[in-house]
Design a protein around this motif. Structure first.
Motif, mmCIF file in Angstrom:
data_model
loop_
_atom_site.group_PDB
_atom_site.id
_atom_site.type_symbol
_atom_site.label_atom_id
_atom_site.label_comp_id
_atom_site.label_asym_id
_atom_site.label_seq_id
_atom_site.Cartn_x
_atom_site.Cartn_y
_atom_site.Cartn_z
ATOM 1 N N PHE A 5 29.594 32.340 1.908
ATOM 2 C CA PHE A 5 28.268 32.695 2.389
ATOM 3 C C PHE A 5 27.822 31.797 3.715
ATOM 4 O O PHE A 5 27.964 30.715 3.678
ATOM 5 C CB PHE A 5 27.227 32.548 1.253
ATOM 6 N N SER A 6 27.426 32.623 4.824
ATOM 7 C CA SER A 6 26.765 32.005 5.791
ATOM 8 C C SER A 6 25.344 32.343 6.083
ATOM 9 O O SER A 6 25.022 33.407 6.190
ATOM 10 C CB SER A 6 27.890 32.493 7.204
ATOM 11 N N GLN A 7 24.728 31.133 6.274
ATOM 12 C CA GLN A 7 23.169 31.233 6.551
ATOM 13 C C GLN A 7 23.081 31.943 8.108
ATOM 14 O O GLN A 7 22.377 32.700 8.286
ATOM 15 C CB GLN A 7 22.334 30.000 6.397
ATOM 16 N N ALA A 8 24.101 31.724 8.846
ATOM 17 C CA ALA A 8 23.846 32.172 10.219
ATOM 18 C C ALA A 8 23.991 33.493 10.380
ATOM 19 O O ALA A 8 23.205 34.254 10.980
ATOM 20 C CB ALA A 8 24.819 31.310 11.213
ATOM 21 N N CYS A 9 24.850 34.012 9.449
ATOM 22 C CA CYS A 9 25.062 35.421 9.319
ATOM 23 C C CYS A 9 23.874 36.273 8.851
ATOM 24 O O CYS A 9 23.617 37.200 9.227
ATOM 25 C CB CYS A 9 26.374 36.055 8.501
ATOM 26 N N GLU A 10 23.346 35.591 7.830
ATOM 27 C CA GLU A 10 22.182 36.196 7.185
ATOM 28 C C GLU A 10 21.008 36.319 8.408
ATOM 29 O O GLU A 10 20.161 37.344 8.377
ATOM 30 C CB GLU A 10 21.622 35.447 6.145
ATOM 31 N N ASN A 11 20.984 34.956 9.237
ATOM 32 C CA ASN A 11 19.959 35.341 10.080
ATOM 33 C C ASN A 11 19.858 36.163 11.156
ATOM 34 O O ASN A 11 18.905 36.796 11.786
ATOM 35 C CB ASN A 11 19.937 33.645 10.569
ATOM 36 N N ASN A 12 21.327 36.392 11.702
ATOM 37 C CA ASN A 12 21.234 37.300 12.855
ATOM 38 C C ASN A 12 21.612 38.567 12.437
ATOM 39 O O ASN A 12 21.996 39.499 13.715
ATOM 40 C CB ASN A 12 22.669 36.668 13.810
ATOM 41 N N LYS A 13 21.995 39.152 11.461
ATOM 42 C CA LYS A 13 22.620 40.279 11.107
ATOM 43 C C LYS A 13 21.591 41.583 11.429
ATOM 44 O O LYS A 13 22.053 42.626 12.165
ATOM 45 C CB LYS A 13 22.828 40.508 9.642
ATOM 46 N N ASP A 14 20.339 41.486 11.409
ATOM 47 C CA ASP A 14 19.275 42.337 11.681
ATOM 48 C C ASP A 14 19.297 42.709 13.042
ATOM 49 O O ASP A 14 19.231 43.590 13.638
ATOM 50 C CB ASP A 14 18.015 42.293 10.968
ATOM 51 N N PRO A 15 18.862 41.163 13.966
ATOM 52 C CA PRO A 15 19.048 41.426 15.523
ATOM 53 C C PRO A 15 20.204 42.207 16.003
ATOM 54 O O PRO A 15 20.191 42.996 16.959
ATOM 55 C CB PRO A 15 18.675 40.121 15.872
ATOM 56 N N ILE A 16 21.592 42.006 15.413
ATOM 57 C CA ILE A 16 22.654 42.338 16.021
ATOM 58 C C ILE A 16 22.552 44.027 15.693
ATOM 59 O O ILE A 16 22.993 44.717 16.450
ATOM 60 C CB ILE A 16 24.032 41.812 15.483
ATOM 61 N N LEU A 17 22.127 44.130 14.522
ATOM 62 C CA LEU A 17 22.322 45.951 13.948
ATOM 63 C C LEU A 17 21.412 46.799 14.850
ATOM 64 O O LEU A 17 21.978 47.788 15.032
ATOM 65 C CB LEU A 17 21.902 45.695 12.519
ATOM 66 N N THR A 18 20.466 46.028 15.195
ATOM 67 C CA THR A 18 19.567 46.951 16.220
ATOM 68 C C THR A 18 20.269 47.207 17.502
ATOM 69 O O THR A 18 20.012 48.311 17.898
ATOM 70 C CB THR A 18 18.314 45.893 16.457
ATOM 71 N N VAL A 19 20.993 46.242 18.027
ATOM 72 C CA VAL A 19 21.794 46.711 19.040
ATOM 73 C C VAL A 19 22.985 47.770 18.848
ATOM 74 O O VAL A 19 23.132 48.710 19.394
ATOM 75 C CB VAL A 19 22.311 45.424 19.879
ATOM 76 N N LEU A 20 23.665 47.467 17.633
ATOM 77 C CA LEU A 20 24.703 48.165 17.284
ATOM 78 C C LEU A 20 24.196 49.648 16.843
ATOM 79 O O LEU A 20 25.163 50.663 17.353
ATOM 80 C CB LEU A 20 25.471 47.653 15.984
ATOM 81 N N LYS A 21 23.049 49.934 16.331
ATOM 82 C CA LYS A 21 22.512 51.062 15.957
ATOM 83 C C LYS A 21 22.802 52.196 17.385
ATOM 84 O O LYS A 21 23.105 53.339 17.310
ATOM 85 C CB LYS A 21 21.235 51.188 15.655
ATOM 86 N N THR A 22 22.346 51.362 18.607
ATOM 87 C CA THR A 22 22.578 52.006 19.597
ATOM 88 C C THR A 22 23.971 52.079 20.335
ATOM 89 O O THR A 22 24.371 53.487 20.712
ATOM 90 C CB THR A 22 21.611 51.802 20.730
ATOM 91 N N CYS A 23 24.558 51.176 20.485
ATOM 92 C CA CYS A 23 25.843 51.046 21.180
ATOM 93 C C CYS A 23 27.158 51.719 20.353
ATOM 94 O O CYS A 23 27.821 52.254 20.959
ATOM 95 C CB CYS A 23 26.374 49.539 21.736
ATOM 96 N N PHE A 24 26.842 51.760 19.140
ATOM 97 C CA PHE A 24 28.075 52.367 18.330
ATOM 98 C C PHE A 24 27.501 53.907 17.823
ATOM 99 O O PHE A 24 28.170 54.177 16.882
ATOM 100 C CB PHE A 24 28.175 51.661 16.960
ATOM 101 N N SER A 25 26.438 54.406 18.316
ATOM 102 C CA SER A 25 26.045 55.689 17.981
ATOM 103 C C SER A 25 26.927 56.856 18.176
ATOM 104 O O SER A 25 26.987 57.775 17.011
ATOM 105 C CB SER A 25 24.609 56.142 18.797
#
Length: 197
Positions: A5-25
């Motif tokens: 488990f990585s707390q950093a991964c938990e913290n940043n997963k949603d901001p990253i996902l917001t970008v990926l939704k567009t660029c990997f569409s």
């Protein structure tokens, strides 16, 4: 055995996902280079159901990644491939590549191997997303990043936060154009590249 488990991964997963939704569409098959704990893999595959999400890492990390995959039970999330940047990649072609918090951990030589792999395996018009800390014109974006860089180099003199300009140049040599540079939480960036047709 507890899942990694990585707390950093938990913290940043949603901001990253917001970008990926567009660029990997428009992407179909993503190779994640350095899946680490497996947390990002599960979260992104769950929310980007149109993608086949292929995990990969060195063999030593496969057990933890597989635990996350087994628990998630997602049909579009695939068991980790053994990918060591010192060796040939175990794939032919993908239309998207994602990596997070890797380029400052590995050596400069392996950063160049990473981009060589992109040149060999990313399809025309494919997309690459790279998350992590960078320096701009040789300057840190925060004091905490400077301390982190000093810590990294104390552990391994070949590691360290990379210069944004160096990464963009390597991308260009691999046939990529930088499309976006997103400022992210905790003094990180998410760089989005696209390969020429």
């Amino acid at each position: 055995m507890n899942k990694p488990f990585s707390q950093a991964c938990e913290n940043n997963k949603d901001p990253i996902l917001t970008v990926l939704k567009t660029c990997f569409s428009n992407s179909k098959h993503v190779l994640e280079v350095g899946s680490g704990t497996g947390q990002h893999s599960v979260h992104f595959a769950m929310h980007l159901a149109h993608l086949e999400w292929q995990t990969s890492d060195r063999l030593i990390n496969h057990g933890g990644i597989q635990q996350w995959i087994d628990e998630a039970q997602l049909s579009n999330l695939h068991a980790p491939l053994t990918l060591d940047l010192n060796h040939a990649w175990p794939i032919t072609s993908v239309d998207a590549i994602y990596t997070a918090n890797t380029l400052h951990i590995i050596s400069r030589a392996l950063v160049e191997c990473f981009f060589d792999g992109i040149k060999r395996h990313l399809a025309p018009e494919g997309v690459v997303c790279i998350y992590g800390p960078f320096k701009y014109q040789g300057q840190y974006t925060s004091e905490s990043n400077q301390r982190f860089d000093e810590f990294l180099k104390g552990q391994d003199s070949e590691s360290g936060i990379r210069d944004f300009e160096y990464i963009v140049t390597l991308g260009e040599l691999a046939g990529l154009t930088l499309l976006e540079d997103h400022k992210m939480p905790a003094n990180n960036q998410l760089l989005v590249f696209k390969r020429h047709a």
